[in-house]
Design a protein around this motif. Structure first.
Motif, PDB file in Angstrom:
ATOM      1  N   VAL A  86       1.154  -1.428  -0.081  1.00 53.93           N
ATOM      2  CA  VAL A  86       0.065   0.014   0.249  1.00 53.93           C
ATOM      3  C   VAL A  86       1.040   1.042   0.269  1.00 53.93           C
ATOM      4  N   PRO A  87       0.621   1.796  -1.054  1.00 51.87           N
ATOM      5  CA  PRO A  87       1.845   3.476  -1.136  1.00 51.87           C
ATOM      6  C   PRO A  87       1.401   3.946  -0.428  1.00 51.87           C
ATOM      7  N   CYS A  88       1.629   5.102   0.796  1.00 52.40           N
ATOM      8  CA  CYS A  88       1.835   6.278   1.271  1.00 52.40           C
ATOM      9  C   CYS A  88       1.027   7.340   0.543  1.00 52.40           C
ATOM     10  N   PRO A  89      -0.289   7.938   1.044  1.00 51.52           N
ATOM     11  CA  PRO A  89      -0.864   8.605   0.903  1.00 51.52           C
ATOM     12  C   PRO A  89      -0.630  10.267   0.687  1.00 51.52           C
ATOM     13  N   LEU A  90       0.384  10.484   1.319  1.00 48.88           N
ATOM     14  CA  LEU A  90       1.444  11.375   1.741  1.00 48.88           C
ATOM     15  C   LEU A  90       2.501  11.605   0.523  1.00 48.88           C
ATOM     16  N   CYS A  91       4.039  10.874   1.216  1.00 44.74           N
ATOM     17  CA  CYS A  91       4.943  10.825   0.607  1.00 44.74           C
ATOM     18  C   CYS A  91       5.411   9.620  -1.383  1.00 44.74           C
ATOM     19  N   GLY A  92       4.089   9.157  -1.177  1.00 41.35           N
ATOM     20  CA  GLY A  92       4.178   7.819  -2.553  1.00 41.35           C
ATOM     21  C   GLY A  92       4.924   7.187  -1.786  1.00 41.35           C
ATOM     22  N   SER A  93       5.554   7.019  -0.866  1.00 37.68           N
ATOM     23  CA  SER A  93       6.598   5.301  -0.897  1.00 37.68           C
ATOM     24  C   SER A  93       5.950   4.555  -0.700  1.00 37.68           C
ATOM     25  N   ASN A  94       6.725   3.271  -1.223  1.00 33.88           N
ATOM     26  CA  ASN A  94       5.654   1.720  -0.822  1.00 33.88           C
ATOM     27  C   ASN A  94       6.422   0.850   0.835  1.00 33.88           C
ATOM     28  N   ALA A  95       7.361   1.670   1.314  1.00 32.91           N
ATOM     29  CA  ALA A  95       7.854   1.172   2.592  1.00 32.91           C
ATOM     30  C   ALA A  95       7.172   1.577   3.807  1.00 32.91           C
ATOM     31  N   THR A  96       5.361   0.556   3.898  1.00 26.00           N
ATOM     32  CA  THR A  96       4.913   0.771   5.219  1.00 26.00           C
ATOM     33  C   THR A  96       4.214  -0.219   5.138  1.00 26.00           C
ATOM     34  N   GLU A  97       3.849  -0.185   6.488  1.00 26.05           N
ATOM     35  CA  GLU A  97       3.110  -1.268   7.378  1.00 26.05           C
ATOM     36  C   GLU A  97       2.054  -1.088   8.115  1.00 26.05           C
ATOM     37  N   ARG A  98       1.559  -2.305   7.946  1.00 22.42           N
ATOM     38  CA  ARG A  98       0.028  -2.861   8.939  1.00 22.42           C
ATOM     39  C   ARG A  98      -0.297  -2.233  10.232  1.00 22.42           C
ATOM     40  N   VAL A  99      -0.740  -1.449  10.945  1.00 23.32           N
ATOM     41  CA  VAL A  99      -0.959  -1.024  12.190  1.00 23.32           C
ATOM     42  C   VAL A  99      -1.964  -2.139  12.752  1.00 23.32           C
ATOM     43  N   SER A 100      -2.878  -1.719  12.104  1.00 26.80           N
ATOM     44  CA  SER A 100      -4.143  -2.872  13.160  1.00 26.80           C
ATOM     45  C   SER A 100      -5.086  -2.802  11.910  1.00 26.80           C
ATOM     46  N   GLU A 101      -5.883  -4.042  11.700  1.00 27.24           N
ATOM     47  CA  GLU A 101      -7.168  -4.629  10.843  1.00 27.24           C
ATOM     48  C   GLU A 101      -7.752  -3.747  10.152  1.00 27.24           C
ATOM     49  N   PHE A 102      -8.275  -2.477  11.319  1.00 23.01           N
ATOM     50  CA  PHE A 102      -9.152  -1.407  11.195  1.00 23.01           C
ATOM     51  C   PHE A 102      -8.625  -0.508  11.781  1.00 23.01           C
ATOM     52  N   GLY A 103      -8.879   1.055  10.863  1.00 23.07           N
ATOM     53  CA  GLY A 103      -8.881   1.878  11.376  1.00 23.07           C
ATOM     54  C   GLY A 103      -9.989   2.874  11.577  1.00 23.07           C
ATOM     55  N   SER A 104     -10.068   3.998  11.450  1.00 21.08           N
ATOM     56  CA  SER A 104     -11.245   4.821  12.496  1.00 21.08           C
ATOM     57  C   SER A 104     -12.838   4.667  11.412  1.00 21.08           C
ATOM     58  N   THR A 105     -12.697   3.405  10.402  1.00 25.14           N
ATOM     59  CA  THR A 105     -14.756   2.728  10.117  1.00 25.14           C
ATOM     60  C   THR A 105     -14.335   1.739   9.538  1.00 25.14           C
ATOM     61  N   ALA A 106     -15.282   1.127  10.133  1.00 19.43           N
ATOM     62  CA  ALA A 106     -15.154  -0.198   9.331  1.00 19.43           C
ATOM     63  C   ALA A 106     -14.736  -0.832   7.966  1.00 19.43           C
ATOM     64  N   CYS A 107     -14.260   0.905   7.277  1.00 25.15           N
ATOM     65  CA  CYS A 107     -14.105   0.429   6.261  1.00 25.15           C
ATOM     66  C   CYS A 107     -12.815   0.256   5.614  1.00 25.15           C
ATOM     67  N   LYS A 108     -11.864   0.710   6.656  1.00 22.72           N
ATOM     68  CA  LYS A 108     -10.230   0.921   6.708  1.00 22.72           C
ATOM     69  C   LYS A 108      -9.533   0.462   7.811  1.00 22.72           C
ATOM     70  N   ALA A 109      -8.331   0.241   6.756  1.00 18.76           N
ATOM     71  CA  ALA A 109      -6.932  -0.429   7.867  1.00 18.76           C
ATOM     72  C   ALA A 109      -5.896   0.814   8.295  1.00 18.76           C
ATOM     73  N   LEU A 110      -5.615   0.315   9.251  1.00 18.20           N
ATOM     74  CA  LEU A 110      -4.612   1.475   9.794  1.00 18.20           C
ATOM     75  C   LEU A 110      -3.395   1.424   9.331  1.00 18.20           C
ATOM     76  N   TYR A 111      -2.622   2.021   9.168  1.00 17.43           N
ATOM     77  CA  TYR A 111      -1.411   1.946   7.981  1.00 17.43           C
ATOM     78  C   TYR A 111      -0.112   2.725   9.122  1.00 17.43           C
ATOM     79  N   ARG A 112       1.431   2.099   8.437  1.00 17.74           N
ATOM     80  CA  ARG A 112       2.119   3.470   8.990  1.00 17.74           C
ATOM     81  C   ARG A 112       2.893   3.730   7.183  1.00 17.74           C
ATOM     82  N   CYS A 113       3.830   4.663   7.134  1.00 17.75           N
ATOM     83  CA  CYS A 113       4.887   4.652   6.370  1.00 17.75           C
ATOM     84  C   CYS A 113       6.124   5.091   7.147  1.00 17.75           C
ATOM     85  N   ARG A 114       7.049   3.921   6.273  1.00 13.70           N
ATOM     86  CA  ARG A 114       8.592   3.976   7.303  1.00 13.70           C
ATOM     87  C   ARG A 114       8.911   4.869   7.162  1.00 13.70           C
ATOM     88  N   ASP A 115       9.058   5.815   5.594  1.00 13.01           N
ATOM     89  CA  ASP A 115       9.450   6.812   5.238  1.00 13.01           C
ATOM     90  C   ASP A 115       9.609   7.756   5.852  1.00 13.01           C
TER      91      ASP A 115
END
Lengths: 264, 195
Positions: free
Chosen positions: B155-184
């Motif tokens: 999942v490319p980071c929507p902010l910087c475009g990096s592909n170095a991202t990881e999933r933090v949680s299967e669910f985010g702020s709503t049921a339709c989203k998951a929480l990710y983090r950009c390592r860059d």
């Protein structure tokens, strides 16, 4: 005029279907409420979000099942009425769904054992001879699949984790196991559903549930209790553990205290 | 390592699930221009935002499934994203209000469950708006593999475009989203997951 023989058949098949829908809807509702009770109490923010979202999915599924049951009852009731105005003995949820939250191993163990059954049942129900059931099942299946993915990951992480997490996960599994017999139990209502093609073959569901459970427990380095162990049953006919009454008292307090309220 | 919770490929439940997790009639709305009236209705609905993600409209989200006239009355079919999505009623109400404001009297808003909504119905424009808003749009097409976690996409980071991202949680702020983090760029972000 309707043929009297046909009318009898209709009456005969309607009651078991209503009961069957209550079993599906009440199980989702009660497990969803267990999640709601964790609001503000989860061990981490991410887990709080996940628990609430899983609970929300279950509430949505409950509304779809109970809404259908209410229409069949034709007694001027709706899904809210069924959720908030029935007493414990009228609930048809599986006993495992009403078990207390306990620690995180209890929560994820309960979810995993339920999810592993839920996905396979819903999958079967997508082929139901009742198109409305097939439709709700298809919608719910996507959500349940995602729930199973998360609960299995947690069971594995805790089971194959530290000595403490392993001990707790095994203890949770041992405690919850006695409620799993009911997942696979087939009574006359289930039988009526299977004969009319509404519910899927229970043996296939049982085989799939066992395969999923065995695979995950093995990876989690957990010991699976015996399938022949003594099992509690009764939730499906309204005989519940003492925990359900307390859960309902909290969940139903507001609508029962203000029965005339029209807006919340 | 094979992700957990999935039936073994050589096991007795090889065929799980037996049903298509992603059912789509691929029919959706009639093509633009086929019916002038429908275009006019669509133009109104394109102004109705999703209450949780206000940058996309209900049309771009793919939840408007059908527009028709029943006995001279406008009927709009809407499908929920998730069974328990708390925005469902609000969305239906907003659609109703927008249509009444546009001069359609007493429009009928119907909820339809089947075929179940899939993120494949998010329009291209909708995906681009999500990204610009800071939410990563679904990667690839919805499938059994994406739901069970057998193939977790990059999942490319929507902010910087990096592909170095990881999933933090299967669910985010709503049921339709998951929480990710950009390592860059180190920013957390929501991912609109495939369903």
């Amino acid at each position: 005029m309707q043929n009297p023989a046909q009318k009898n058949v209709a009456q005969k098949t309607q009651a078991p279907l209503t009961d069957y829908l209550l079993r599906l809807g009440d199980s989702a509702l009660v497990l969803g409420q267990r999640h709601a009770q964790l609001c503000g109490k989860a061990p981490a923010l991410e887990e709080e979000l996940a628990l609430m979202n899983v609970g929300l999915d279950l509430f949505g599924q409950a509304r779809n099942w109970l809404g259908y049951a209410a229409e069949l009852m034709n007694d001027n009731v709706d899904a809210d009425h069924l959720a908030f105005r029935r007493d414990a003995q009228d609930f048809r949820n599986l006993l495992i769904t009403e078990q207390p939250n306990g620690d995180f191993a209890d929560i994820m163990g309960r979810q995993f054992l339920f999810d592993a059954w839920h996905v396979h049942l819903l999958d079967g129900l997508t082929h139901s001879s009742d198109p409305r059931i097939a439709e709700v099942a298809a919608k719910s299946l996507k959500e349940a699949t995602y729930h199973l993915r998360r609960s299995s990951e947690w069971v594995i992480r805790l089971g194959d984790g530290t000595e403490e997490s392993h001990t707790r996960m095994q203890r949770a599994l041992d405690n919850l196991w006695q409620f799993t017999g009911e997942l696979l139990q087939v009574d006359e209502i289930d039988q009526a559903m299977i004969e009319t093609g509404i519910a899927p073959d229970p043996e296939a569901i049982a085989a799939r549930w066992k395969a999923t459970v065995e695979e995950v427990l093995e990876e989690a380095t957990l010991e699976r209790p015996s399938y022949d162990a003594w099992m509690y049953t009764g939730g499906k006919v309204g005989h519940h553990t003492e925990h359900l009454g307390f859960l309902l008292a909290e969940m139903q307090y507001l609508p029962r205290a203000y029965p005339d309220a029209t807006a919340w | 390592m094979r992700p957990p919770g999935n039936p073994p490929s050589d096991g007795p439940i090889d065929d799980w699930p037996s049903s298509d997790l992603i059912g789509s009639d691929r029919r959706g709305l009639p093509p633009a221009g086929e019916k002038g009236d429908i275009d006019a209705v669509l133009a109104v609905l394109e102004q109705v935002p999703d209450p949780e993600v206000p940058v996309v409209s209900v049309v771009e989200l793919g939840i408007v499934r059908d527009i028709d006239w029943v006995d001279g009355r406008l009927a709009v079919n809407v499908t929920p994203t998730y069974s328990g999505c708390p925005a469902t009623e609000v969305i239906e109400q907003h659609i109703h209000e927008a249509l009444v404001a546009a001069g359609y009297s007493d429009p009928l808003i119907q909820r339809r469950l089947s075929p179940a909504w899939t993120t494949d119905w998010l329009t291209e424009a909708g995906r681009e708006k999500l990204r610009a808003y800071g939410i990563a749009p679904p990667v690839g097409s919805a499938s059994k593999r994406s739901l069970t976690g057998q193939s977790d996409p990059v999942v490319p980071c929507p902010l910087c475009g990096s592909n170095a991202t990881e999933r933090v949680s299967e669910f985010g702020s709503t049921a339709c989203k998951a929480l990710y983090r950009c390592r860059d760029c180190l920013e957390p972000f929501d991912y609109f997951k495939c369903l």
